[in-house]
Design a protein around this motif. Structure first.
Motif, mmCIF file in Angstrom:
data_model
loop_
_atom_site.group_PDB
_atom_site.id
_atom_site.type_symbol
_atom_site.label_atom_id
_atom_site.label_comp_id
_atom_site.label_asym_id
_atom_site.label_seq_id
_atom_site.Cartn_x
_atom_site.Cartn_y
_atom_site.Cartn_z
ATOM 1 N N ALA A 101 0.617 -2.383 6.352
ATOM 2 C CA ALA A 101 0.289 -3.748 6.790
ATOM 3 C C ALA A 101 -1.002 -3.725 7.607
ATOM 4 O O ALA A 101 -1.353 -2.701 8.203
ATOM 5 C CB ALA A 101 1.443 -4.314 7.622
ATOM 6 N N PRO A 102 -1.702 -4.856 7.647
ATOM 7 C CA PRO A 102 -2.921 -4.905 8.460
ATOM 8 C C PRO A 102 -2.626 -4.528 9.919
ATOM 9 O O PRO A 102 -1.581 -4.869 10.461
ATOM 10 C CB PRO A 102 -3.348 -6.378 8.363
ATOM 11 N N ASN A 103 -3.544 -3.792 10.495
ATOM 12 C CA ASN A 103 -3.499 -3.361 11.898
ATOM 13 C C ASN A 103 -2.477 -2.271 12.202
ATOM 14 O O ASN A 103 -2.252 -1.965 13.366
ATOM 15 C CB ASN A 103 -3.293 -4.553 12.845
ATOM 16 N N ALA A 104 -1.855 -1.687 11.198
ATOM 17 C CA ALA A 104 -0.990 -0.527 11.444
ATOM 18 C C ALA A 104 -1.895 0.651 11.811
ATOM 19 O O ALA A 104 -2.901 0.907 11.145
ATOM 20 C CB ALA A 104 -0.139 -0.206 10.219
ATOM 21 N N GLU A 105 -1.576 1.332 12.890
ATOM 22 C CA GLU A 105 -2.462 2.374 13.413
ATOM 23 C C GLU A 105 -2.788 3.471 12.408
ATOM 24 O O GLU A 105 -3.962 3.867 12.302
ATOM 25 C CB GLU A 105 -1.878 2.974 14.695
ATOM 26 N N PRO A 106 -1.805 4.019 11.658
ATOM 27 C CA PRO A 106 -2.193 5.069 10.704
ATOM 28 C C PRO A 106 -3.227 4.581 9.690
ATOM 29 O O PRO A 106 -4.196 5.271 9.417
ATOM 30 C CB PRO A 106 -0.871 5.437 10.021
ATOM 31 N N LEU A 107 -3.035 3.372 9.168
ATOM 32 C CA LEU A 107 -3.996 2.833 8.209
ATOM 33 C C LEU A 107 -5.368 2.675 8.855
ATOM 34 O O LEU A 107 -6.392 3.037 8.269
ATOM 35 C CB LEU A 107 -3.498 1.495 7.655
ATOM 36 N N ASP A 108 -5.398 2.164 10.068
ATOM 37 C CA ASP A 108 -6.673 2.009 10.773
ATOM 38 C C ASP A 108 -7.375 3.351 10.980
ATOM 39 O O ASP A 108 -8.593 3.464 10.811
ATOM 40 C CB ASP A 108 -6.468 1.314 12.119
#
Length: 136
Positions: A101-108
């Motif tokens: 999801a947007p703003n999930a730390e791992p993705l960021d």
């Protein structure tokens, strides 16, 4: 981020998680996976450490699904896992959905490293196997 590649166990947190799975007694291994997945799937955290543990747990669950790839990395659990309960599959899907999801730390963090698309592709593969095993 202590990562050396984009694989599900290619970071310090996931490698340590693999050791925790090995340290658990046979019947308790599923509980270790459930705890890692539930920490992210519910209203819990999408932080880096929790996220990388949930991805590793999802990979272990997916490995036992039809079409799942075995976890063969040296950084994953060394001992074979017993058959895992099928109710871990939807929990793993929910955890992966939260992590992408947007703003999930791992993705960021993967985006900052320029590897977000490759990481997302690996997550999508896991999710497809897990969702397919659930009949979605």
């Amino acid at each position: 981020m202590g990562a050396w590649d984009i694989g599900h166990f290619d970071n310090d947190t996931a490698a340590d998680f693999g050791g925790r799975v090995d340290d658990a007694e046979g019947a308790k291994k599923a509980d270790v996976l459930r705890e890692a997945l539930a920490a992210v799937a519910g209203t819990g955290s999408e932080g880096y450490a929790e996220g990388e543990e949930a991805v590793a747990a999802a990979a272990l669950v997916a490995a036992q699904c039809p079409g799942g790839e075995p976890v063969t990395t040296a950084y994953g659990p060394k001992d074979p896992l017993p058959p895992l309960p099928e109710d871990l599959r939807p929990l793993a899907v929910r955890a992966l959905d939260r992590l992408t999801a947007p703003n999930a730390e791992p993705l960021d963090l993967w985006a900052e490293a320029g590897e977000d698309q490759a990481w997302l592709a690996g997550i999508a593969t896991l999710r497809a196997v897990l969702a397919g095993a659930r009949g979605e």
